[in-house]
Design a protein around this motif. Structure first.
Motif, PDB file in Angstrom:
ATOM      1  N   ARG A  84      48.935  21.545  27.736  1.00  0.00           N
ATOM      2  CA  ARG A  84      47.985  20.735  26.972  1.00  0.00           C
ATOM      3  C   ARG A  84      48.023  19.324  27.519  1.00  0.00           C
ATOM      4  NH1 ARG A  84      46.060  23.279  22.275  1.00  0.00           N
ATOM      5  NH2 ARG A  84      44.551  21.609  22.483  1.00  0.00           N
ATOM      6  N   SER A  85      46.882  18.761  27.755  1.00  0.00           N
ATOM      7  CA  SER A  85      46.744  17.421  28.317  1.00  0.00           C
ATOM      8  C   SER A  85      46.812  16.364  27.218  1.00  0.00           C
ATOM      9  CB  SER A  85      45.396  17.331  29.034  1.00  0.00           C
ATOM     10  OG  SER A  85      45.112  16.028  29.424  1.00  0.00           O
ATOM     11  N   GLN A  86      47.022  15.124  27.637  1.00  0.00           N
ATOM     12  CA  GLN A  86      46.936  14.015  26.684  1.00  0.00           C
ATOM     13  C   GLN A  86      45.518  13.893  26.148  1.00  0.00           C
ATOM     14  OE1 GLN A  86      48.434  10.786  29.103  1.00  0.00           O
ATOM     15  NE2 GLN A  86      50.458  10.952  28.164  1.00  0.00           N
ATOM     16  N   ASP A  87      44.539  14.290  26.958  1.00  0.00           N
ATOM     17  CA  ASP A  87      43.154  14.370  26.522  1.00  0.00           C
ATOM     18  C   ASP A  87      43.018  15.719  25.822  1.00  0.00           C
ATOM     19  OD1 ASP A  87      40.417  14.891  26.286  1.00  0.00           O
ATOM     20  OD2 ASP A  87      39.917  13.957  28.199  1.00  0.00           O
ATOM     21  N   SER A  88      42.811  15.733  24.534  1.00  0.00           N
ATOM     22  CA  SER A  88      42.816  16.978  23.757  1.00  0.00           C
ATOM     23  C   SER A  88      41.729  17.963  24.190  1.00  0.00           C
ATOM     24  CB  SER A  88      42.675  16.670  22.266  1.00  0.00           C
ATOM     25  OG  SER A  88      41.441  16.024  22.020  1.00  0.00           O
ATOM     26  N   ARG A  89      40.757  17.509  24.960  1.00  0.00           N
ATOM     27  CA  ARG A  89      39.701  18.399  25.442  1.00  0.00           C
ATOM     28  C   ARG A  89      40.123  19.182  26.676  1.00  0.00           C
ATOM     29  NH1 ARG A  89      35.213  15.325  27.470  1.00  0.00           N
ATOM     30  NH2 ARG A  89      36.937  14.185  28.394  1.00  0.00           N
ATOM     31  N   VAL A  90      41.230  18.784  27.322  1.00  0.00           N
ATOM     32  CA  VAL A  90      41.631  19.354  28.610  1.00  0.00           C
ATOM     33  C   VAL A  90      42.855  20.256  28.461  1.00  0.00           C
ATOM     34  CG1 VAL A  90      42.390  18.815  30.959  1.00  0.00           C
ATOM     35  CG2 VAL A  90      40.663  17.372  29.846  1.00  0.00           C
ATOM     36  N   VAL A  91      42.751  21.448  29.071  1.00  0.00           N
ATOM     37  CA  VAL A  91      43.845  22.417  29.108  1.00  0.00           C
ATOM     38  C   VAL A  91      44.025  22.839  30.565  1.00  0.00           C
ATOM     39  CG1 VAL A  91      44.616  24.697  28.344  1.00  0.00           C
ATOM     40  CG2 VAL A  91      43.264  23.267  26.817  1.00  0.00           C
ATOM     41  N   VAL A  92      45.271  22.975  30.981  1.00  0.00           N
ATOM     42  CA  VAL A  92      45.574  23.454  32.328  1.00  0.00           C
ATOM     43  C   VAL A  92      46.239  24.819  32.191  1.00  0.00           C
ATOM     44  CG1 VAL A  92      46.843  23.016  34.460  1.00  0.00           C
ATOM     45  CG2 VAL A  92      45.873  21.083  33.167  1.00  0.00           C
ATOM     46  N   LEU A  93      45.675  25.809  32.888  1.00  0.00           N
ATOM     47  CA  LEU A  93      46.233  27.154  32.883  1.00  0.00           C
ATOM     48  C   LEU A  93      46.786  27.481  34.264  1.00  0.00           C
ATOM     49  CD1 LEU A  93      43.422  29.206  31.066  1.00  0.00           C
ATOM     50  CD2 LEU A  93      45.376  27.998  30.053  1.00  0.00           C
ATOM     51  N   GLU A  94      48.004  27.993  34.295  1.00  0.00           N
ATOM     52  CA  GLU A  94      48.580  28.568  35.511  1.00  0.00           C
ATOM     53  C   GLU A  94      48.665  30.060  35.262  1.00  0.00           C
ATOM     54  OE1 GLU A  94      52.167  26.766  37.240  1.00  0.00           O
ATOM     55  OE2 GLU A  94      52.045  25.318  35.586  1.00  0.00           O
ATOM     56  N   TYR A  95      48.287  30.869  36.252  1.00  0.00           N
ATOM     57  CA  TYR A  95      48.331  32.317  36.084  1.00  0.00           C
ATOM     58  C   TYR A  95      48.239  32.997  37.448  1.00  0.00           C
ATOM     59  CZ  TYR A  95      43.314  31.416  36.382  1.00  0.00           C
ATOM     60  OH  TYR A  95      42.088  30.974  36.777  1.00  0.00           O
ATOM     61  N   GLU A  96      48.517  34.295  37.439  1.00  0.00           N
ATOM     62  CA  GLU A  96      48.425  35.103  38.646  1.00  0.00           C
ATOM     63  C   GLU A  96      47.560  36.328  38.352  1.00  0.00           C
ATOM     64  OE1 GLU A  96      52.289  36.065  40.218  1.00  0.00           O
ATOM     65  OE2 GLU A  96      53.019  34.013  39.864  1.00  0.00           O
ATOM     66  N   VAL A  97      46.859  36.786  39.392  1.00  0.00           N
ATOM     67  CA  VAL A  97      46.092  38.031  39.282  1.00  0.00           C
ATOM     68  C   VAL A  97      46.569  38.992  40.354  1.00  0.00           C
ATOM     69  CG1 VAL A  97      44.063  36.905  38.262  1.00  0.00           C
ATOM     70  CG2 VAL A  97      44.176  37.257  40.742  1.00  0.00           C
ATOM     71  N   HIS A  98      46.435  40.299  40.045  1.00  0.00           N
ATOM     72  CA  HIS A  98      46.904  41.341  40.958  1.00  0.00           C
ATOM     73  C   HIS A  98      45.856  42.437  41.007  1.00  0.00           C
ATOM     74  CE1 HIS A  98      50.699  39.246  40.482  1.00  0.00           C
ATOM     75  NE2 HIS A  98      50.505  39.338  39.174  1.00  0.00           N
ATOM     76  N   GLY A  99      45.593  42.919  42.210  1.00  0.00           N
ATOM     77  CA  GLY A  99      44.612  43.979  42.350  1.00  0.00           C
ATOM     78  C   GLY A  99      44.657  44.593  43.728  1.00  0.00           C
ATOM     79  N   LYS A 100      43.490  45.098  44.137  1.00  0.00           N
ATOM     80  CA  LYS A 100      43.394  45.792  45.406  1.00  0.00           C
ATOM     81  C   LYS A 100      42.089  45.409  46.093  1.00  0.00           C
ATOM     82  CE  LYS A 100      42.827  50.282  45.220  1.00  0.00           C
ATOM     83  NZ  LYS A 100      42.949  51.752  45.222  1.00  0.00           N
ATOM     84  N   ILE A 101      42.158  45.245  47.419  1.00  0.00           N
ATOM     85  CA  ILE A 101      40.963  45.059  48.240  1.00  0.00           C
ATOM     86  C   ILE A 101      40.382  46.459  48.445  1.00  0.00           C
ATOM     87  CG2 ILE A 101      40.033  44.229  50.425  1.00  0.00           C
ATOM     88  CD1 ILE A 101      41.329  42.023  48.629  1.00  0.00           C
ATOM     89  N   LEU A 102      39.171  46.684  47.992  1.00  0.00           N
ATOM     90  CA  LEU A 102      38.611  48.030  47.979  1.00  0.00           C
ATOM     91  C   LEU A 102      38.359  48.597  49.373  1.00  0.00           C
ATOM     92  CD1 LEU A 102      36.219  47.665  44.936  1.00  0.00           C
ATOM     93  CD2 LEU A 102      38.523  48.641  45.014  1.00  0.00           C
ATOM     94  N   SER A 103      37.981  47.769  50.328  1.00  0.00           N
ATOM     95  CA  SER A 103      37.658  48.276  51.664  1.00  0.00           C
ATOM     96  C   SER A 103      38.882  48.705  52.461  1.00  0.00           C
ATOM     97  CB  SER A 103      36.867  47.231  52.456  1.00  0.00           C
ATOM     98  OG  SER A 103      37.657  46.076  52.663  1.00  0.00           O
ATOM     99  N   THR A 104      40.046  48.119  52.154  1.00  0.00           N
ATOM    100  CA  THR A 104      41.239  48.403  52.957  1.00  0.00           C
ATOM    101  C   THR A 104      42.388  49.012  52.165  1.00  0.00           C
ATOM    102  OG1 THR A 104      42.202  46.215  52.562  1.00  0.00           O
ATOM    103  CG2 THR A 104      40.721  46.448  54.478  1.00  0.00           C
TER     104      THR A 104
END
Length: 151
Positions: A84-104
């Motif tokens: 949560r930022s000092q500016d109550s309108r601002v939020v910072v999200l850290e995250y990871e995504v996992h999946g597969k490249i369909l062609s390979t």
């Protein structure tokens, strides 16, 4: 059963879900796209071939994401950290995504930091940072791009 109006974006569901989790109680809307203001602005702080640096408007963002599932299918997202930022309108999200490249069949694992400004319980501005090298290597069979010297 009626097909969801967002079915074309199903390959991105883990991303949508982790963002929704990070923004719980801050935005209105059942689906990620419902949480975005019509005139929202998105800045992508990476230079990745085929992806624009700036997108203006919810409709244009949806258009840009509409082909995602032709290339990548996400199966999970994790590592959520909400700042949560000092500016109550601002939020910072850290995250990871996992999946597969369909062609390979290559694994796709990427990390993001998204800086989100909320106005009137909708996403008004989104600034995104990702591990561009992770995306590049997954999409190109783990071939690391050549570097050039700057003289």
């Amino acid at each position: 059963m009626a097909k969801s109006k967002y079915a074309i974006f199903d390959a991105l569901n883990p991303f949508f879900e982790i963002v929704q989790e990070g923004l719980t109680g801050l935005v209105d809307g059942k689906h990620f796209f419902d949480t975005i203001a019509d005139e929202a602005s998105f800045d992508f702080r990476y230079n990745f071939p085929g992806w624009p640096i700036t997108i203006r408007g919810r409709a244009d963002l949806m258009d840009q994401f509409s082909g995602y599932g032709n290339t990548i299918k996400l199966h999970s997202a994790d590592g959520l950290v909400v700042h949560r930022s000092q500016d109550s309108r601002v939020v910072v999200l850290e995250y990871e995504v996992h999946g597969k490249i369909l062609s390979t069949g290559e694994s796709y694992d990427n990390r993001f930091i998204s800086v989100i400004t909320i106005e009137n319980r909708k996403i008004a501005y989104w600034r995104d940072y990702m591990d561009s090298l992770a995306a590049w290597t997954a999409l190109n069979g783990n071939v690391v791009p050549a570097t050039t010297s700057r003289a």
